[in-house]
Structures are given as C-alpha cells and as structure tokens.
Write a protein that holds these residues in place. Sequence first.
Motif, PDB file in Angstrom:
ATOM      1  N   ASP A  29       0.823  -1.205   0.000  1.00  0.00           N
ATOM      2  CA  ASP A  29       0.000   0.000   0.000  1.00  0.00           C
ATOM      3  C   ASP A  29       0.856   1.254   0.000  1.00  0.00           C
ATOM      4  O   ASP A  29       0.474   2.274  -0.586  1.00  0.00           O
ATOM      5  N   ASN A 221      -0.699  -7.721   3.832  1.00  0.00           N
ATOM      6  CA  ASN A 221      -1.985  -7.378   3.210  1.00  0.00           C
ATOM      7  C   ASN A 221      -3.093  -8.308   3.684  1.00  0.00           C
ATOM      8  O   ASN A 221      -4.219  -7.871   3.944  1.00  0.00           O
ATOM      9  N   ARG A 280      -7.884  -2.112  -5.000  1.00  0.00           N
ATOM     10  CA  ARG A 280      -6.450  -1.979  -5.243  1.00  0.00           C
ATOM     11  C   ARG A 280      -5.862  -3.184  -5.962  1.00  0.00           C
ATOM     12  O   ARG A 280      -4.739  -3.149  -6.437  1.00  0.00           O
TER      13      ARG A 280
END
Length: 281
Positions: A29, A221, A280
């Motif tokens: 990220d 993640n 994402r």
Amino acid sequence: MSGELARSVLYLPASNARAIEKARNLDCDVAVLDLEDAVAPEAKIEARVAAVAAVKAGGFRPRLGVRINALDTDWGEDDLDALAQAGAGLIVAPKVETVETVYALSARAPDAALWAMIETPRGLIALNEIAAAGGGLQGLMLGVNDLAKALGTGASPDREPFKPWLAALVVAARAHGLLAIDGVFNRIEDVDGLAAEAAQGRLYGFDGKSLIHPSQIAAANAAFAPSEAEVQAAQAVVAAFAAPEAEGRGAIRVGGAMVERLHLGQAEALLARHAEATNRR
C-alpha cells in the motif's frame, strides 16, 4: 483515522536504483524510500537526489513516501527541504521525540503528509503530545529496533516487553484520528513468525505493518484486511439494521447475538476498508 490503506508499508533504500524501479509496481500500500538507516553516510546525498527524482517522476502504484534523516543530523534539514520542494506527498520522520519536531516538519513541508516514528523512550513519554500536534501529521509508526536497543529489552517471540507500547501507540493514534503502523519483523525467511506478529498487530488495532522485504507484502496485506467471515458478518449486521423491523431500534438480534448501532458503524467501516482493498487489486 485517515482513509488511506496502509496494510503494508515497505522500506526500500533510496540508494538502490533497482529497488526504486521495482517499487513502482509492488502490491504494498505504501512504498517508503529510505534515506536513514538503510543508507550509509557516504551515500546520503546521492540517495537524496535519487529520492527527489523518484518523487518528481511519479508513476508508482503504491502511495510513495520518503523517510528522511532526523533533523538533528547533518542531512535531515536538507532532506526535508529538497523533498518539500519536489512536492513529496508523504514524509516519514524518524526518532520524533517532541511535538516541536512535528511543528518544525509541518512548517517546512506544509503540503506533505507526515508520519512520525516513535522509537525512543523520550518519544514514548511524549506520545500523546506528539499525536495531538495536528498540521500534516497523519500517522504514528513504532520503530521497534531502535526502541529495543534504547530500552535494553530481551528477545521475545510474542513481543512481551513491547505490549504496553503497542497499545499506547494505538490509543494515541485513535484519540487523534491518525493511522497506527506496527514495526518491522526482521526475520525475512520466518513466514510463520511474520504471520503471527502481523496478526498480533491487527489484534492490538494497528492499521498495517512496516516491512523490510517485498516477500513480506502478501502476508501483511492478508493480515490487515478483513477475512471473508468478517465481511459476511458485517454484511449481515448492515442488512439487519436496514430491515423495516429494525427501524427506531438501538439494538437487535443478529446471528444469535445482540448487536447495537455502534456495531453497525464498525460493520460499515469494515466493509468500506474491504471495498478499498478490493479495488487496489
């Protein structure tokens, strides 16, 4: 709390051109180009030039940040000024010990978001004042390696000596609407250890984890994203409160448990994070 995803925050040495290029398409990220610990003194200026060039060029899939050297070093002020002029969107400041440091950073880089690293005993003592600084401050990060050295703590698989400070940093971040980022896990090949520590960080309320190698991204993640079971439970809560029979009620029964409207807010926030993480991919 900032709406930016920060499940995986990967440090990369700004002195390594290949690492910078690789960072453009990583699944983390946030990619943080490091001018501090990962760069030898003789390479500091060259690394700064490379970080400024990367900021100006853009084109990174992750959010891009740069960790400067501390302001009381030979390089910190020049790092800060160069990155502010380059238009850096995120500056990570190491070894923040006073609220005055945050004020100074905000004044000299007014358009950048700031993350303050808490990694000394003085920083821990001033934690709440630092978190309340306002300005561009958006996040707090725990610097576990420097903190362990300063505190003289011993090795512990479950981070027993750090537990008070893990909780304290999350409390300070939540009290002032900031992101809370857990420290690094040094054993790159210990997959199970990383998974356990990331799960612990999420249990304590952290938004994500600092990383030192791209191989750690997927685990972070996964650990800091809602599980499928959590998503389904949240969807059930939202659906139950949307039903006509729930109108005007503060608490209802969902799946054999009493659920209040505070749980509805938690469920909606979880689903929003899940949607952001999904987008994402």
